[in-house]
Design a protein around this motif. Structure first.
Motif, PDB file in Angstrom:
ATOM      1  N   GLN A 231       0.822  -1.206   0.000  1.00  0.00           N
ATOM      2  CA  GLN A 231       0.000   0.000   0.000  1.00  0.00           C
ATOM      3  C   GLN A 231       0.860   1.262   0.000  1.00  0.00           C
ATOM      4  N   PHE A 262      -6.952  -2.824   2.695  1.00  0.00           N
ATOM      5  CA  PHE A 262      -7.654  -2.560   3.961  1.00  0.00           C
ATOM      6  C   PHE A 262      -6.680  -2.415   5.128  1.00  0.00           C
ATOM      7  N   GLY A 263      -5.485  -1.933   4.826  1.00  0.00           N
ATOM      8  CA  GLY A 263      -4.501  -1.723   5.882  1.00  0.00           C
ATOM      9  C   GLY A 263      -3.583  -2.916   6.110  1.00  0.00           C
ATOM     10  N   VAL A 266       0.104  -2.466   4.605  1.00  0.00           N
ATOM     11  CA  VAL A 266       0.942  -1.328   4.981  1.00  0.00           C
ATOM     12  C   VAL A 266       2.275  -1.790   5.588  1.00  0.00           C
ATOM     13  N   ALA A 376      -5.310  -1.556  11.325  1.00  0.00           N
ATOM     14  CA  ALA A 376      -5.628  -1.975   9.969  1.00  0.00           C
ATOM     15  C   ALA A 376      -7.142  -1.981   9.837  1.00  0.00           C
ATOM     16  N   TYR A 377      -7.599  -2.319   8.690  1.00  0.00           N
ATOM     17  CA  TYR A 377      -9.009  -2.590   8.455  1.00  0.00           C
ATOM     18  C   TYR A 377      -9.873  -1.334   8.558  1.00  0.00           C
ATOM     19  N   ARG A 378      -9.650  -0.451   7.605  1.00  0.00           N
ATOM     20  CA  ARG A 378     -10.482   0.763   7.517  1.00  0.00           C
ATOM     21  C   ARG A 378     -10.636   1.424   8.878  1.00  0.00           C
ATOM     22  N   CYS A 379      -9.485   1.771   9.440  1.00  0.00           N
ATOM     23  CA  CYS A 379      -9.503   2.171  10.846  1.00  0.00           C
ATOM     24  C   CYS A 379      -9.137   3.617  11.086  1.00  0.00           C
ATOM     25  N   SER A 380      -8.545   4.296  10.072  1.00  0.00           N
ATOM     26  CA  SER A 380      -8.033   5.647  10.305  1.00  0.00           C
ATOM     27  C   SER A 380      -7.206   5.706  11.584  1.00  0.00           C
ATOM     28  N   PHE A 381      -6.375   4.694  11.762  1.00  0.00           N
ATOM     29  CA  PHE A 381      -5.443   4.678  12.894  1.00  0.00           C
ATOM     30  C   PHE A 381      -6.170   4.807  14.231  1.00  0.00           C
ATOM     31  N   THR A 554      -1.219   4.711   0.272  1.00  0.00           N
ATOM     32  CA  THR A 554      -2.667   4.786   0.472  1.00  0.00           C
ATOM     33  C   THR A 554      -3.075   4.058   1.747  1.00  0.00           C
ATOM     34  N   TYR A 555      -3.526   4.794   2.693  1.00  0.00           N
ATOM     35  CA  TYR A 555      -4.102   4.267   3.943  1.00  0.00           C
ATOM     36  C   TYR A 555      -4.632   5.489   4.679  1.00  0.00           C
ATOM     37  N   GLY A 556      -5.408   5.257   5.736  1.00  0.00           N
ATOM     38  CA  GLY A 556      -5.951   6.390   6.477  1.00  0.00           C
ATOM     39  C   GLY A 556      -6.768   7.316   5.581  1.00  0.00           C
ATOM     40  N   GLU A 752     -12.805   5.083   4.693  1.00  0.00           N
ATOM     41  CA  GLU A 752     -12.948   4.339   5.945  1.00  0.00           C
ATOM     42  C   GLU A 752     -14.223   4.669   6.710  1.00  0.00           C
TER      43      GLU A 752
HETATM   44 CU1  CUN Z   1      -6.443   1.682   8.909  1.00  0.00          CU
HETATM   45  S1  CUN Z   1      -6.689   0.481   7.324  1.00  0.00           S
HETATM   46 MO1  CUN Z   1      -6.495   1.777   5.741  1.00  0.00          MO
HETATM   47  O1  CUN Z   1      -5.677   2.984   6.663  1.00  0.00           O
HETATM   48  O2  CUN Z   1      -5.302   1.158   4.831  1.00  0.00           O
END
Ligand code: CUN
Ligand code: MCN
Length: 798
Positions: A231, A262-263, A266, A376-381, A554-556, A752
């Motif tokens: 990612q 989905f994290g 990363v 992880a998993y669509r969590c926005s940290f 790409t995350y968060g 997310e």
């Molecule tokens: Cu927290 S899962 Mo998305 O940030 O890759």
């Protein structure tokens, strides 16, 4: 943008038919996917390629006494058996995690979780590698494991990380946030306080494509090329270079098509490093691809927070203070994949959508004999956990005071005219209109009708109870300002490089990497909007560190807030240069040239018929450029956002709870989202649908479980329950538009939101069905047995 109830728009986006902002452009990437032409890591085959299989520990906690690979080596086709000793020779036995911890690539002395990587077998084909792995003999001295975070902190718990100098127990960190004294004072003086303990269970992103890599060391060029499920290709390049000592310009990371992240994609995992080390040693390409159970059992899980929330309020239900205490299970290494400067990510946004005077949070992180992860998993940290906490607590408070849960939210929302708003824990919210989103959701859900129906069923002692759950969440996405976020010291900007060709089409290269979010379409739309080009004339490239500008990945939900901004700014730079070329072509002064968003053309002020398109300008830039200008038409932008963006929404869930079986049926599922200005409503809708399905999965089905011996008992698709179409109800989606004031195109992230926002709405709904009988909480996943127990406890079970 076509939006009936859109708020103030910083610029008028109107869908000019060229595929710009707000248009439902069909996804460009889908042609190759639906015709079977996608190119995933496992599709890559190189001449002379070897295959890697990892030998994993059956024990959760054990000392490795001896590893004997001779029987594996006897197999025809096995080329090498690698152990930590081999890696030590190249200084590759350990690797840094994203939280400054050090993780074994292959176990050096002690196994710390079940299925941890102990050795690797490299063979001519995958079957032989697998047969070889079964023939590697490992002697273990089995130790007592500890899998529960609370037990891990007990004095007699086995110390998992004894190799660390100053580590005498399993404690990783204590962290607190907010004003403790002020919060205590508010709690002491409050009319009412409520408290609830809740667990956010361990879950796993479980992308359809597992993790994998093809590493290819070229001894002729001294160059390492790694195709991998990443990612964040550039960040991984920097880390690879740091770990391996290969200079960064001799490392190329390519993330081809990725089948969901989905994290989960990363972090860097041992398998990637082993494949690269094997390729380096054997001077042949090496492929490593995980199986499903390896993915669930060893790669980055999500959540595992044990939270106790408290709220202080007036007797009218005005919230004055929020407190939370968390025990966080981080697994055997502190490897949470989050770039913020806080050990718990953005969990400190736990005051949510509410104007709260004082807040205080304290967290303790713990090592256990379980796989590492947490973010992880669509969590926005960790916003998932924060939103779950506050939205559950608001429901607990509403029930305590007997105030309608919609009404109590209304009494506490940050008012729409209070933005930019600084929260009690120091976050600077950009914009919001929470009441509007809630009102819209209430109307779409026919809220009053269901409240009546709920009453009726209770009065009639019906077999099926009705519950209505609300969640009015605020997200925080777009990591991020360099001041708050970095990876390995690299600040969290992102980038775009836009080149317009002589024939008028363009290539946009971006620093972020799609895993299914549709960037090849939406980023082209941003350029189409800003340059008046047709979206079909723009191709988006990403995922190759040799050609793309440096980006953090790409995350968060950061692609739109950060790289999306970079793309818009790069396009505007090109537009500025285009103006001078237009002036030359139209034989007018540059000050007299105007760009018209509607037509997408440049024309002379006051003479709209004297106009020129971007295609003609592109030709001019290469064939007839003004003497004062460099030839060519391109621009690069690196964008460090001034702040995060704060998307929000209101979700309303109506469930029917069967008093006989504990089964929960969804009657209605309404989701109103606000992600500022919208680039592609259809892609947003897809993001919301997918994210809601994952929210339902979290609330109802998914959990990675362990037994006392540290065996993963929820580590495959027989036991880890993914939702199917059968469990997913019809969603009714709506939206409001509150642009981000600091984003060049007023957009906020959205990827997310649905997974962050929906679990508390679902749990609130199930609790709501029983709250008349005193139920205040039901733990996730709310499988029928869990719900039936709660019904039974409330005296409602049949
Ligand atoms: Cu927290 S899962 Mo998305 O940030 O890759
Ligand atoms: N979008 C838009 N208008 C907006 C905001 C977003 O049209 N105002 C579009 C974007 O252009 C992009 C998509 O929606 O095409 C998601 O954008 P954004 O919210 O910026 O999120 P990212 O692109 O950064 O994606 C990351 C996010 C995260 S963190 C996870 S986890 C997740 C998610 O996206 N993983 C996914 N959605 C996923 N969807 C798929 N199919 N696969 C994953 O692995």
């Amino acid at each position: 943008q076509h939006d009936d109830d859109g708020g103030p728009q910083p610029e008028k986006h109107c869908g000019h038919g060229r595929g710009g902002m707000g248009e439902e452009v069909a996804r460009k990437e889908d042609k190759r996917f639906i015709t079977g032409r996608g190119n995933y890591v496992d599709d890559i085959k190189k001449p002379g390629m070897l295959h890697c299989e990892i030998v994993r520990s059956p024990h959760a906690h054990a000392r490795v006494e001896e590893i004997d690979g001779s029987r594996a080596m006897d197999l025809d086709g096995v080329v090498a058996v690698l152990t930590a000793d081999d890696l030590l020779e190249h200084d590759l036995a350990t690797m840094p995690t994203l939280m400054d911890d050090t993780q074994d690539v292959l176990v050096n002395e002690k196994v710390k979780f079940q299925s941890q990587e102990v050795a690797a077998v490299i063979a001519e084909d995958r079957y032989t590698a697998k047969d070889g792995a079964e023939k590697v003999e490992v002697d273990y001295e089995v130790l007592d494991p500890v899998v529960d975070a609370k037990e891990a902190l007990e004095a007699d718990a086995p110390v998992i990380r004894e190799e660390l100098d100053d580590q005498e127990d399993n404690h990783i960190f204590d962290w607190d946030t907010g004003d403790k004294e002020e919060t205590e004072r508010v709690f002491e003086e409050a009319d009412v306080t409520v408290e609830e303990q809740m667990e956010y269970q361990r879950i796993h992103p479980a992308p359809i494509e597992t993790c994998g890599a093809v590493a290819d060391w070229d001894p002729g060029k001294d160059k390492m090329t790694v195709h991998m499920t990443s990612q964040a290709p550039h960040a991984h390049r920097t880390l690879f270079s740091q770990v391996s000592g290969i200079p960064e310009h001799k490392v190329r990371i390519v993330s081809p098509d990725v089948g969901g992240g989905f994290g989960n994609k990363v972090p860097i995992y041992p398998g990637y490093v082993v494949a690269a080390a094997a390729s380096y040693v054997l001077e042949r390409p090496v492929k490593w691809i995980e199986e499903r159970s390896e993915n669930i059992q060893t790669t980055g899980f999500a959540r595992d927070y044990d939270m106790t929330g408290e709220v202080a309020a007036t007797e009218d239900g005005v919230i004055e203070g929020v407190k939370v205490d968390v025990l966080a299970n981080h697994g055997a290494y502190n490897a949470a994949a989050q770039p913020s400067k806080f050990p718990a990510g953005f969990f400190n946004i736990f005051t949510g959508s509410y104007d709260v005077e004082a807040a205080y949070g304290s967290l303790t992180g713990v090592y256990t004999n379980t796989a590492p992860g947490g973010v992880a998993y669509r969590c926005s940290f960790r916003v998932t956990e924060a939103v779950y906490l506050i939205e559950r607590m608001v429901k607990v408070l509403a029930d305590e005071l007997d105030v309608d849960p919609a009404e109590i939210r209304r009494r506490n929302f940050i008012p729409s005219d209070a933005f930019p708003y600084e929260s009690a824990t120091g976050w600077n919210y950009d914009s919001g209109d929470y009441e509007k989103a809630l009102d819209k959701a209430l109307e779409m859900a026919d809220y009053e009708h269901y409240r009546e129906e709920q009453k009726r069923r209770i009065e009639e002692d019906a077999d099926k109870l009705l519950g209505i759950g609300i969640s009015s969440f605020t997200e925080i996405v777009g990591a991020g300002p360099g001041k708050q976020c970095d990876i390995a010291g690299i600040e969290m900007f992102d980038s775009a490089d836009l080149r317009v060709n002589p024939t008028g089409n363009a290539v946009l290269r971006i620093g972020v990497q799609t895993q299914g979010q549709g960037h090849e379409t939406t980023f082209a739309q941003i350029v189409a909007e800003e340059l008046g080009m047709d979206v079909d004339n723009i191709v988006v490239e990403h995922g190759d560190t040799d050609t793309e500008p440096y980006g953090l990945g790409t995350y968060g939900s950061r692609s739109t807030p950060v790289a999306g901004a970079a793309a818009a700014v790069a396009a505007r730079k090109v537009r500025d240069k285009a103006k001078s070329i237009a002036a030359n072509e139209l034989e007018a002064a540059e000050e007299d040239i105007e760009w018209d968003r509607e037509s997408g053309e440049f024309h002379v002020v006051g003479a709209p018929d004297r106009s020129i398109t971007i295609t003609e300008i592109a030709a001019g830039a290469y064939m007839n450029h003004p003497g004062s200008e460099e030839p060519g038409l391109e621009a690069v932008n690196y964008y460090d956002p001034p702040e995060m963006t704060y998307p929000f929404g209101s979700y309303i869930v109506v469930v029917e709870v069967d008093r006989e079986t504990g089964e929960v049926d969804f009657e209605k599922f309404v989701a109103v989202d606000d992600c500022g200005n919208r680039i592609n409503p259809m892609i947003i809708e897809g993001q919301i649908h997918g994210g809601l399905a994952q929210g339902i999965a979290t609330a109802m089905l998914e959990e990675v479980t362990y037994d006392d011996n540290g065996n993963v008992t929820g580590g495959d698709f027989m036991n880890y329950l993914l939702p199917t179409a059968h469990e997913i109800p019809e969603f009714e989606t709506g939206h409001t538009v509150t642009p981000s004031p600091h984003h060049p195109i007023g957009a906020k992230g959205v990827g997310e939101s649905p997974t962050v926002g929906s679990p508390p709405a679902i749990v609130n709904a199930v609790v709501d069905a029983m709250s008349h009988a005193g139920t205040t909480h039901v733990e996730m996943p709310m499988t029928p047995d869990v719900v039936w127990e709660a019904l039974d406890e409330a005296g409602l079970a049949l």
